[in-house]
Design an enzyme around this catalytic site. Structure first.
Site, PDB file in Angstrom:
ATOM      1  N   HIS A  23       0.924  -1.186  -0.004  1.00  9.05           N
ATOM      2  CA  HIS A  23      -0.038   0.072   0.074  1.00  9.05           C
ATOM      3  C   HIS A  23       0.847   1.364  -0.047  1.00  9.05           C
ATOM      4  O   HIS A  23       1.893   1.217   0.802  1.00  9.05           O
ATOM      5  CB  HIS A  23      -0.810   0.160   1.235  1.00  9.05           C
ATOM      6  CG  HIS A  23      -1.885  -0.910   1.330  1.00  9.05           C
ATOM      7  ND1 HIS A  23      -2.632  -1.241   0.373  1.00  9.05           N
ATOM      8  CD2 HIS A  23      -2.184  -1.645   2.529  1.00  9.05           C
ATOM      9  CE1 HIS A  23      -3.723  -2.048   0.884  1.00  9.05           C
ATOM     10  NE2 HIS A  23      -3.503  -2.569   2.232  1.00  9.05           N
ATOM     11  N   CYS A  74      -5.382   5.712  -0.257  1.00 11.63           N
ATOM     12  CA  CYS A  74      -4.593   4.611  -0.423  1.00 11.63           C
ATOM     13  C   CYS A  74      -4.646   4.047  -1.906  1.00 11.63           C
ATOM     14  O   CYS A  74      -5.498   3.822  -2.467  1.00 11.63           O
ATOM     15  CB  CYS A  74      -5.367   3.455   0.562  1.00 11.63           C
ATOM     16  SG  CYS A  74      -4.602   1.724   0.529  1.00 11.63           S
TER      17      CYS A  74
HETATM   18 MN    MN Z   1      -4.111  -3.732   3.796  1.00 13.72          MN
END
Ligand code: MN
Length: 150
Positions: free
Chosen positions: A71, A119
């Protein structure tokens, strides 16, 4: 043909974008989380990645999980704490957080205000793993982590 209406989605407070649906954090409740919502801002097949905005209410948290995919996170609203591996870190607006493969991670809105973050993630990705009892017991031997989890 791309709809011109989707080429510019204007931001409006509080942290919503034109024609972006605010959805549950996850589509099933197979993993524990609290008071968190998801908006998918970009999901472009040509890029092979998605950009999502997650926001939790004060006291909310994301799932404690790990996975092979990575991420890239930017805190966009508020402040709080995150678990990264065996470390708890304070985070605030505009901080950047990189989460490597197979690293335990969780975000918590600990500051009495909402915590929101962007994200970036691969479109095609493996399913997150949840900690088993032994892993949780190990994490709880670390005082900072135990305090974070409670
Ligand atoms: Mn995650």
């Amino acid at each position: 043909m791309t709809n011109p209406e989707t080429l510019l989605r204007r931001f409006h407070t509080p942290f919503r974008w034109d024609n972006v649906e605010r959805r549950p954090y996850k589509d099933d409740d197979s993993a524990p989380f609290k008071a968190i919502a998801r908006q998918v801002l970009f999901a472009e097949p040509e890029l092979g990645c998605e950009l999502r905005y997650f926001e939790m209410d004060a006291g909310g948290h994301s799932t404690l999980e790990r996975h092979e995919h990575v991420h890239a996170v930017m805190i966009l609203r508020g402040s709080g704490h995150c678990l990264l591996g065996e470390n708890v870190r304070a985070v605030q607006q505009f901080d950047l957080v990189s989460i490597p493969a197979w690293t335990w991670h969780q975000f918590r809105a600990t500051a009495g205000t909402p915590l929101g973050f962007l994200c970036m993630v691969n479109t095609s990705r493996d399913r997150p793993q949840l900690p088993d009892a032994a892993t949780l017991a190990h994490l709880r031997t670390i005082p900072d982590v135990a305090a974070f989890l409670d």
